[in-house]
Structure formats: structure tokens, C-alpha cells
Design an enzyme around this catalytic site. Structure first.
Site, short mmCIF file in Angstrom:
data_model
loop_
_atom_site.label_atom_id
_atom_site.label_comp_id
_atom_site.label_asym_id
_atom_site.label_seq_id
_atom_site.Cartn_x
_atom_site.Cartn_y
_atom_site.Cartn_z
N LYS A 39 46.74 39.10 30.79
CA LYS A 39 47.66 39.34 31.92
C LYS A 39 46.89 39.24 33.24
CE LYS A 39 48.53 43.67 33.32
NZ LYS A 39 48.37 43.97 34.76
N ASN A 40 45.71 39.87 33.29
CA ASN A 40 44.98 39.94 34.56
C ASN A 40 44.21 38.67 34.91
OD1 ASN A 40 46.11 42.39 34.96
ND2 ASN A 40 44.30 43.58 34.42
N ARG A 113 51.42 44.53 41.70
CA ARG A 113 50.24 44.55 42.57
C ARG A 113 49.82 43.13 42.90
NH1 ARG A 113 46.98 47.52 46.06
NH2 ARG A 113 44.88 46.65 46.03
N CYS A 137 51.25 49.57 39.34
CA CYS A 137 51.20 50.88 38.69
C CYS A 137 50.78 51.96 39.70
CB CYS A 137 50.22 50.85 37.53
SG CYS A 137 50.91 50.06 36.07
N ARG A 142 45.67 52.56 46.34
CA ARG A 142 45.53 51.11 46.20
C ARG A 142 45.72 50.37 47.53
NH1 ARG A 142 48.21 49.19 40.62
NH2 ARG A 142 46.36 47.84 40.58
N PRO A 143 44.91 50.72 48.53
CA PRO A 143 45.01 50.01 49.82
C PRO A 143 44.63 48.54 49.68
CG PRO A 143 43.05 51.37 49.77
CD PRO A 143 43.81 51.71 48.52
N ILE A 144 44.82 47.76 50.75
CA ILE A 144 44.44 46.33 50.70
C ILE A 144 43.47 45.99 51.84
CG2 ILE A 144 46.53 45.55 49.51
CD1 ILE A 144 47.67 44.74 52.24
N ASP A 145 42.78 47.01 52.34
CA ASP A 145 41.87 46.80 53.48
C ASP A 145 40.76 45.80 53.17
OD1 ASP A 145 41.13 48.86 51.67
OD2 ASP A 145 39.51 49.43 53.01
N ASP A 325 40.96 50.33 32.66
CA ASP A 325 42.23 50.01 31.99
C ASP A 325 42.26 50.44 30.53
OD1 ASP A 325 42.76 46.86 33.77
OD2 ASP A 325 42.93 48.96 34.36
N ARG A 417 54.90 45.50 31.07
CA ARG A 417 54.21 44.76 32.13
C ARG A 417 52.97 44.04 31.59
NH1 ARG A 417 54.40 48.26 37.52
NH2 ARG A 417 53.60 46.29 38.25
#
Ligand code: EPZ
Length: 446
Positions: A39-40, A113, A137, A142-145, A325, A417
Site C-alpha cells: 500500500k505504501n 494522508r 489515520c 502529522r504536520p506537513i512542514d 506500523d 485502508r
């Protein structure tokens, strides 16, 4: 999940069909299981298809709901996607030659995500992008900086407003980018943005997961020029255009690890289509639990031989450390092992929601500041529990398989998912697990 609305005295009550699993514990699992494509890997690869002005065929793609969500985003942008019968299972055909939009609205972005992984490719292909903040999830802020810092480093002007990222990439050029943390998604986003940027980009302190190597290999099969994925320096030489390809993603090391843990808990499993060198940390830990392990390159046999002994301790880390995970699934194993186990989560600040559900089943777990001690019990007991997120849900499935009595797990859409029809695979191995649709009143938005 299907919804329908009923208007009752001016209040809308949404009835939602939330699938559940019904598991009767105690069966021993026996037999072979074949692991699906990762998946990832598939999620960033699907985002990467935005860069490709040609037809792409991804072999053997399971219908993970996150994959379906990414297909919806590509179609919103003007791409085409279609599942077709493959040699094994289904292949996924993608054609992004006619992409003409550059925005990903909230209602599509908030489901996964990986929607944020489209920022780099849209910018690289279209020159400007408007992408809503991602979902995914609920395991931390879970920032995106780090994503945004890297994209700015390559010359993009980024405005972060009202939950949207507006970016222009008209003056993109290759640069050195130092990641403040080896973020998987940020590494992938910057890699993809750099593919069509002028000049050379070097990414220092990148994530080194196998899925990053897979993305490099996919993009290079489309004509990109990337080296170093999997090491501590990735080098991308910008090219003009990417052409189509046919590609098979690597197998899913987290699905494989989940079944390895199942074998250590309650069965004798031959797990096939596995790159076992992607699971070395887990295999080392499982070898301490007194289960029998026969490891080959592409398959592994794991046999439980009575009540497991505690694996001691695990501390999650970036690859090649112990994968976050698989942390939740290790709680299920620890809950029934002999002795105490120590589990430390270092990557996500609230990735322990499964513990509350395991306590309902009689597990003995204490936590403080991200450090947990599990006292293994002879028995845990079936209960009605709710999947808090994808891997937490998988942990509850494992616990239900060994619990005394029956367990109902609600919200299994979260498990869908990242596991495709896990109930069918477990039933084929002798597990007593069924999927049931149950209608739930979700009292909500009047
Ligand atoms: C990917 O998420 C995976 N998802 C996750 O798998 C996995 O747990 C994670 O990598 C770590 O291995 C996909 O690939 C789709 P990160 P990602 O960026 O990219 C912080 C599963 O169960 N961070 O490496 O979101 C972040 O908050 C899922 O399959 C920032 O602070 O992970 C976290 O604490 C769950 N700023 C840490 O880094 C940023 O800009 C690791 O996040 C980005 C991340």
C-alpha cells in the site's frame, strides 16, 4: 460505508452502514498466505503518475480503500484509472496524459494522508497547485512542514491559507535539500517535484524505507534519473518529460509482518511473496518468542509452539529500525505472551488508541509518556471493540483470533485502508472471522 439520510423532525440523522468483523477466537491458523503489493508504495506511485505523459500499468494492485481514494483524486485532476483483469488478481491502468486541473479539494484530500503526495507532482507537471490539507489515520498531529520546507527550497512560492496549500512552481530549479527529519512522505514529495525541475536536486537525511526505493524504481522506469534511494543521500537529475511504463510494486512488508505475528501467536503459516530482508527487525524479535522460524528470501514459515514468550522490548524508529506500523500488532502478541514486554513508540505521539480496546479484552497494559509495559496474560477475552485506525484495527483482529469467546470489531473500513479482504485470507487459514454489515445511527449534523 454507505450513507442515507432520513429527515426526522427537522433533524437529519445519518444512518451509516459500518462493516464489522465477528471473530470466534481459539482456532489455530494453518496454511499458506500470499502477500499483496505494498500500500505504501502504491500510494506515492499513484501520485507519481501525475508526472507521467503516457500510459501506466501497475501489476497486481489490491483494492485497498486508500488506493481507490487516490484513483478518485487522479480522476478529479483529469486522469483516467481502470482496474483490469491481470495474471494475478487485478492490474490498474492509469492515464494522466490529459491532466488539466491542479487542485485537490478537501472532500478528496481529507480521506487519505497520501493526498499531500500529489502536491509535488501537480506542481512539477502543472506549474501551480492548490491542495487541501491531508487526512489519514488519527495517530498524531502529522504536520506537513517538512514537505513545504523542501518544496520552497526548490524555488516554489508556497502560501498556506484556510486549510489549503497554494504553490507555484514556475521557477523550480534543483537544489540541496536537508530534511529536518527523515519523513517518508516529505522525501517522496520532494523527490517527485525534483524529477521535472531543471538541474540537480540532492536530498540529505531522506527516509530510507523500501517504499522510497520502489518509488525511485518506478519513476526511473518512466525515464526519470534518480539514484541513492535507500541510502542517506538521494540525487535527482531533472528531465524534460516522463513516458509510460508497466510496473510491479514490492510486496507489503506491513501486511507480511502482520501475518508473521499471527503465526507466532496461533498457527503455522507459510507466508509467500515476502521480501524478508524488509522485516529483519521483526523477525529478530519473533525469534525470541520461542516460535519456530524458517526464513528464505521470498517466503517465511512461522510456527507457534505453545504460549509465546515475551519478545522483551521494541522501540519504533525510522527504517531500518522497528516499524511503527507494526507496533500495534506487537501489543496483541505481548498481551498473551509469558512475561513482561516493553513497547516504546517514537514516531507518532498518539498511536496508542488500540490499547483502550485491548484493555476491554482483559489485556494488562500500562503506559506513560509513550512508554508501555505489557504484562502477558494466559487468556484474553472476546469483547465488542472499535478499530481506532488502520494498524490498531489489525491489532484487534489478532487479539480476537486468540481471545476466548467472540469479538466484534466495529469500524473495519479503517482496516480496509491497508488490508484487502483480510477476513478472506484469515478464513482460508482456518480463522473463524466474518464480515457483517450493521446499521448504526450516527447522531450528527442537524
Ligand atoms: C508514512 O506516513 C506511511 N504512510 C505511514 O504508514 C508510516 O507510519 C509513516 O510513513 C512512517 O513510516 C504512507 O506511506 C501512506 P512521516 P507519513 O512523514 O509520510 C512527522 C500505515 O499505517 N512529520 O515519515 O505521514 C510526523 O508527524 C501508515 O500504513 C512532521 O513533523 O510519515 C510523524 O511524527 C500510517 N512534519 C513523523 O514525522 C512533516 O512535514 C513521521 O512521519 C512530515 C512528518
Amino acid at each position: 460505508m454507505s450513507l442515507f439520510f432520513a429527515n426526522f423532525l427537522g433533524r437529519f440523522i445519518i444512518y451509516s452502514y459500518m462493516d464489522s468483523f465477528y471473530i470466534v477466537g481459539g482456532n489455530r491458523l494453518e496454511g499458506e498466505v500470499v502477500i499483496d503489493s505494498a500500500k505504501n508504495s502504491l500510494l506515492p506511485i499513484l501520485a507519481g503518475c501525475i508526472l507521467v505523459e503516457g500510459e501506466v500499468l501497475l501489476k497486481n494492485v489490491p483494492r485497498y480503500s486508500d488506493v481507490l481514494a487516490m484513483c478518485k483524486i487522479l480522476e478529479h485532476l483529469g486522469g483516467k484509472t481502470r482496474f483490469i483483469k491481470g495474471e494475478v488478481g487485478e492490474d490498474l491502468y492509469i492515464d494522466c496524459r490529459d491532466i488539466s486541473y491542479n487542485d485537490v479539494p478537501n472532500e478528496l484530500a481529507c480521506t487519505v494522508r497520501s493526498s499531500i503526495f500529489t502536491l509535488g507532482p501537480i506542481l512539477g507537471r502543472m506549474g501551480t497547485a492548490k491542495v487541501s490539507y491531508p487526512g489519514g489515520c488519527d495517530i498524531g498531529l502529522r504536520p506537513i512542514d517538512i514537505h513545504l520546507a523542501g518544496i520552497k527550497q526548490l524555488g516554489s512560492k508556497v502560501v498556506d491559507k484556510n486549510g489549503y496549500i497554494y504553490a507555484d512552481g514556475l521557477k523550480l530549479k534543483g537544489e540541496d535539500v536537508m530534511l529536518s527529519f527523515s519523513s517518508v512522505g516529505a522525501t517522496e514529495n520532494i523527490m517527485m517535484l525534483a524529477v521535472l525541475a531543471k538541474g540537480q536536486t540532492r536530498i540529505f537525511n531522506p527516509a530510507r524505507e523500501p517504499e522510497i526505493v520502489d518509488l525511485q524504481n518506478f519513476l526511473n522506469s518512466c525515464g526519470a534519473s534518480i539514484t541513492g534511494a535507500g541510502s542517506n543521500l538521494i540525487v535527482i537529475n531533472g528531465v524534460k518529460k516522463l513516458h509510460g511504463t508497466t510496473y510491479q510494486a514490492i510486496s507489503d512488508r506491513i501486511e507480511a509482518g502482520t501475518f508473521m505475528i499471527a503465526g507466532a501467536m496461533c498457527g503455522k503459516l507459510e507466508i509467500k511473496n515476502v521480501a524478508t530482508d524488509h522485516n529483519l527487525e521483526l523477525i529478530t524479535k519473533l525469534s525470541q518468542t520461542a516460535c519456530k522460524i524458517e526464513r528464505y528470501n521470498d517466503r517465511i514459515i512461522i510456527e507457534n509452539r505453545g504460549r509465546p514468550i515475551s519478545f522483551g522490548e521494541i522501540e519504533t524508529a525510522v527504517y531500518p529500525g522497528f516499524p511503527t506500523d507494526l507496533q500495534a500488532q506487537m501489543f496483541a502478541l505481548a498481551s498473551v505472551s509469558e512475561g513482561y514486554s516493553l513497547i516504546i513508540e517514537n514516531l507518532f505521539e498518539s498511536r496508542f488508541k488500540h490499547i483502550g480496546e485491548l484493555l476491554k479484552m482483559g489485556a494488562d497494559i500500562r503506559c506513560k509518556n509513550g512508554v508501555c509495559i505489557v504484562k502477558g496474560k494466559e487468556k484474553i477475552y472476546g469483547a465488542e471493540v472499535t478499530a481506532p485506525d488502520l494498524r490498531g484495527g489489525a491489532s484487534l483482529v489478532l487479539a480476537g483470533l486468540v481471545a476466548e469467546g467472540y469479538t466484534t470489531i466495529n469500524n473495519v473500513e479503517l482496516i480496509d485502508r491497508g488490508y484487502f479482504r483480510i477476513e478472506d485470507k484469515l478464513s482460508a487459514l482456518g480463522g473463524d472471522i466474518k464480515r457483517i454489515k450493521c446499521e448504526k445511527k450516527v447522531d450528527n449534523c442537524s
